[in-house]
Design a protein around this motif. Structure first.
Motif, mmCIF file in Angstrom:
data_model
loop_
_atom_site.group_PDB
_atom_site.id
_atom_site.type_symbol
_atom_site.label_atom_id
_atom_site.label_comp_id
_atom_site.label_asym_id
_atom_site.label_seq_id
_atom_site.Cartn_x
_atom_site.Cartn_y
_atom_site.Cartn_z
ATOM 1 N N THR A 92 0.794 -1.651 0.328
ATOM 2 C CA THR A 92 0.230 0.002 0.088
ATOM 3 C C THR A 92 0.886 1.256 0.272
ATOM 4 N N GLU A 93 0.317 2.559 0.226
ATOM 5 C CA GLU A 93 0.424 3.528 -0.636
ATOM 6 C C GLU A 93 1.728 3.904 1.240
ATOM 7 N N LYS A 94 0.650 3.492 1.736
ATOM 8 C CA LYS A 94 0.809 3.817 3.821
ATOM 9 C C LYS A 94 2.263 2.909 4.143
ATOM 10 N N GLN A 95 1.977 1.377 3.478
ATOM 11 C CA GLN A 95 3.453 0.480 3.461
ATOM 12 C C GLN A 95 5.038 0.978 2.600
ATOM 13 N N LEU A 96 4.439 2.134 2.264
ATOM 14 C CA LEU A 96 5.360 1.964 0.875
ATOM 15 C C LEU A 96 6.038 3.398 1.411
ATOM 16 N N GLN A 97 5.876 4.431 2.339
ATOM 17 C CA GLN A 97 6.208 5.963 2.927
ATOM 18 C C GLN A 97 7.142 5.728 3.201
ATOM 19 N N PRO A 98 7.463 4.608 4.341
ATOM 20 C CA PRO A 98 9.019 4.909 4.861
ATOM 21 C C PRO A 98 10.483 4.946 4.323
ATOM 22 N N VAL A 99 9.555 3.935 3.078
ATOM 23 C CA VAL A 99 10.727 3.457 2.530
ATOM 24 C C VAL A 99 11.179 4.388 1.305
ATOM 25 N N ASN A 100 9.492 5.568 0.919
ATOM 26 C CA ASN A 100 9.753 6.570 0.050
ATOM 27 C C ASN A 100 11.296 8.091 0.711
ATOM 28 N N GLY A 101 11.038 7.757 2.126
ATOM 29 C CA GLY A 101 11.776 8.813 2.938
ATOM 30 C C GLY A 101 13.214 8.005 2.802
ATOM 31 N N LEU A 102 13.153 7.113 2.727
ATOM 32 C CA LEU A 102 14.691 6.573 2.697
ATOM 33 C C LEU A 102 15.166 6.260 1.432
ATOM 34 N N THR A 103 14.764 6.780 0.917
ATOM 35 C CA THR A 103 15.106 6.573 -0.933
ATOM 36 C C THR A 103 15.188 7.675 -1.413
ATOM 37 N N ASP A 104 14.894 8.950 -0.909
ATOM 38 C CA ASP A 104 14.960 10.113 -1.203
ATOM 39 C C ASP A 104 16.443 10.723 -0.099
ATOM 40 N N GLU A 105 15.926 10.140 0.992
ATOM 41 C CA GLU A 105 17.474 10.463 1.463
ATOM 42 C C GLU A 105 18.858 10.135 1.398
#
Length: 119
Positions: A92-105
């Motif tokens: 889900t988008e919610k599950q993906l959010q923490p990983v999105n933060g890490l990929t951005d960083e």
């Protein structure tokens, strides 16, 4: 302080965190994806810190830049594969959010490291 080992690179450390998160996130992919998308995204994620480490161990700055560029390409591959997984409703988008933060960083860190190596 000079970098003595790739372990000292904050970029490598955050990339390792990303690998852990990708493994956690993909463990619940459907069984039929064991050798498909799950395997592919995990390999791409592992490639990021591996290329950072390999580049740091090379003889020249130019080689380090080359391996950082490969790491950045693998990062984009991870992002794309996770978006595919979301579209297929494996995550889900919610599950993906923490990983999105890490990929951005990790992306910002790789770009910063590349910029710091320019003459």
């Amino acid at each position: 302080m000079a970098v003595k080992s790739f372990h000292d690179l904050y970029t490598w450390q955050k990339a390792m965190e990303l690998v852990e998160e990708v493994y956690r996130l993909t463990q619940f992919f459907p069984k039929e994806e064991t050798y498909g998308l799950r395997s592919q995204v995990r390999r791409a994620a592992g490639s990021i810190p591996s290329n950072i480490a390999e580049g740091q161990g090379r003889e020249s700055t130019k080689e380090f830049q080359h391996f950082l560029s490969i790491a950045r390409g693998s990062l984009y591959e991870v992002i794309t594969q996770l978006l595919i997984a979301q579209r297929l409703k494996y995550i889900t988008e919610k599950q993906l959010q923490p990983v999105n933060g890490l990929t951005d960083e990790v992306g910002r860190l790789i770009n910063g490291l590349l910029n710091s190596l320019k003459p």
